[in-house]
Design a protein around this motif. Structure first.
Motif, PDB file in Angstrom:
ATOM      1  N   GLU A 219       0.821  -1.204   0.000  1.00  0.00           N
ATOM      2  CA  GLU A 219       0.000   0.000   0.000  1.00  0.00           C
ATOM      3  C   GLU A 219       0.862   1.263   0.000  1.00  0.00           C
TER       4      GLU A 219
ATOM      5  N   ASP B 210      -6.530  12.444  -4.564  1.00  0.00           N
ATOM      6  CA  ASP B 210      -6.143  11.948  -3.242  1.00  0.00           C
ATOM      7  C   ASP B 210      -5.456  10.594  -3.437  1.00  0.00           C
TER       8      ASP B 210
ATOM      9  N   GLU C 210      -3.799   8.504  -1.489  1.00  0.00           N
ATOM     10  CA  GLU C 210      -4.097   7.434  -0.537  1.00  0.00           C
ATOM     11  C   GLU C 210      -5.449   6.801  -0.844  1.00  0.00           C
ATOM     12  N   ALA C 211      -6.412   7.640  -1.147  1.00  0.00           N
ATOM     13  CA  ALA C 211      -7.739   7.121  -1.482  1.00  0.00           C
ATOM     14  C   ALA C 211      -7.696   6.317  -2.766  1.00  0.00           C
ATOM     15  N   ALA C 212      -6.939   6.799  -3.755  1.00  0.00           N
ATOM     16  CA  ALA C 212      -6.838   6.087  -5.025  1.00  0.00           C
ATOM     17  C   ALA C 212      -6.200   4.716  -4.818  1.00  0.00           C
TER      18      ALA C 212
ATOM     19  N   THR D 299      -6.208   2.922  -2.069  1.00  0.00           N
ATOM     20  CA  THR D 299      -7.205   2.092  -1.393  1.00  0.00           C
ATOM     21  C   THR D 299      -8.212   1.535  -2.387  1.00  0.00           C
ATOM     22  N   TYR D 300      -8.677   2.396  -3.277  1.00  0.00           N
ATOM     23  CA  TYR D 300      -9.687   1.965  -4.236  1.00  0.00           C
ATOM     24  C   TYR D 300      -9.121   0.952  -5.227  1.00  0.00           C
ATOM     25  N   LEU D 301      -7.892   1.169  -5.659  1.00  0.00           N
ATOM     26  CA  LEU D 301      -7.267   0.251  -6.609  1.00  0.00           C
ATOM     27  C   LEU D 301      -7.055  -1.129  -5.991  1.00  0.00           C
TER      28      LEU D 301
ATOM     29  N   LEU E 257      -9.690  -4.856   3.224  1.00  0.00           N
ATOM     30  CA  LEU E 257      -8.808  -3.785   3.687  1.00  0.00           C
ATOM     31  C   LEU E 257      -9.247  -3.216   5.036  1.00  0.00           C
TER      32      LEU E 257
ATOM     33  N   ARG F  48     -11.967   6.922   2.363  1.00  0.00           N
ATOM     34  CA  ARG F  48     -11.183   6.983   1.130  1.00  0.00           C
ATOM     35  C   ARG F  48     -11.870   6.206   0.016  1.00  0.00           C
ATOM     36  N   PHE F  49     -12.369   5.045   0.379  1.00  0.00           N
ATOM     37  CA  PHE F  49     -13.049   4.222  -0.621  1.00  0.00           C
ATOM     38  C   PHE F  49     -14.247   4.945  -1.205  1.00  0.00           C
TER      39      PHE F  49
ATOM     40  N   GLN G  29     -13.470   7.688  -3.746  1.00  0.00           N
ATOM     41  CA  GLN G  29     -13.080   7.241  -5.081  1.00  0.00           C
ATOM     42  C   GLN G  29     -14.231   6.530  -5.786  1.00  0.00           C
TER      43      GLN G  29
END
Lengths: 198, 198
Positions: free
Chosen positions: A128, A149, A151-153, A155-157, B167, B179-180, B183
DNA sequence: GGTTAATCCGACCGTTTGGTCTGTACAAAG
DNA sequence: CTTTGTACAGACCAAACGGTCGGATTAACC
């Protein structure tokens, strides 16, 4: 190949295929035609055995498959597409996909074995952190929009990658892979820098 | 509450918390202060018990939590945000999130118990089909861009939802949820109809 | 040749597993 | 009061589990 290494390799295969709790020490030994004595000479316990597998095999593979191919290049978004594409392709052929391995173990040990969970979370955290910093570097180099963002991206990936492995269990995994990749590109497109409105 | 129903409720809780294979029949009976005789009077086997739980409890909950709130409204994209938001909120509070339950069982039984896997896939399939048709209806009603591949979008949405639950095991689950969701909105934005260029 | 350490064998142990079976408390029906 | 079927109790079973332990094999070294 040394006996200890053979045990770890076979152990990871069986743990991945059947789960940790559903795989007995005897299962592994039977596959290698070895005996209890051989196992407990090299490892203190089943748990110790598993932790060594994580650190020796899983951690290195995660790095070489999911981290190294992405970092160090100019455009992180392109690298992410290629990396996920390749990882999911091994999944289609039912080979061992180490991202899936990590996902499986994370769900299996949740709230059970704290010690093992710690090691798994450490590996995940490395992935991460690397992904976040790679995205930030991409932002610095102008490949990622400055409003993103990171960090958010990340997390989403990672979320979508972990999740799609669960969907690829049933029929037509390659169709699901194709659909997933198409929408991954859609999402990554939205991270690209906005064209400067003249 | 009838004994049979109590067993199913307690069974689902323990199966969710510890996994199917790691939960013994005795564990469930101990929690309810019942005996073996009571269990095998109502259920033919542990597998039969689990399948009844899936069909009686899990399937209904998946419908009421993940399907019903989305379908039947005008704008599917808004409903998806609200629905995921609510589901992840229960996850933050460590209550039972039935999407997570389905995800856990799907990974636990992959390639092991075919019979159980069939039932789980059926439930999942219903969810997927509903999500696809809801998106298509949204396209018809002008809330989703006409170029969007609805099947691919559904795959991507479910993937990310399943994955984010993995996660949220570690520290700061609420941060990961935030964060999730941010996005997710970014992605859903790209599904909205393109403004007609005048 | 004798000693030592490394490597592995396989019988064995206590515990837990899913599942069986006999017995029993009890309410409704005759 | 007797019968009958439901709903459970709990002793019991064979198999499988993680783990222990005394011993056999082998090669290296003095």
């Amino acid at each position: 190949m040394a006996t200890m290494h053979r045990m770890q390799t076979a152990g990871l295969e069986l743990f991945y295929a059947n789960g940790y709790y559903a795989t007995s020490v005897d299962d592994i030994l039977k596959k290698l035609s070895l005996s209890k004595g051989a196992f407990y000479y090299h490892f203190a316990s089943k748990e110790d055995f598993f932790i060594q597998i994580i650190q020796n095999l899983l951690a290195r593979k995660i790095y070489s498959v999911l981290i190294e191919p992405i970092e160090g290049h100019d455009n992180p978004l392109e690298q992410i597409v290629d990396c996920f594409e390749e990882a999911l392709e091994t999944a289609v052929h039912n080979d061992m996909d180490f991202g899936c391995v990590l996902n499986n173990f994370l769900t299996e040990f949740r709230g059970k074995d704290q010690k093992i969970m710690k090691h798994l979370c450490d590996i995940f955290s490395i992935w991460e952190v690397n992904l976040v910093s790679t995205l930030q570097k991409g932002k610095f180099n102008g490949y990622v929009d400055r409003h993103v963002d990171c960090e958010a991206a990340a997390t989403y990936l990672i979320s979508s990658y972990f999740g799609v492995r669960t969907l690829m269990v049933g029929t037509t995994p390659s169709a699901r892979k194709y659909r997933f990749m198409s929408q991954l590109r859609v999402y990554l497109k939205s991270l690209e820098p906005r064209k400067v409105v003249a």
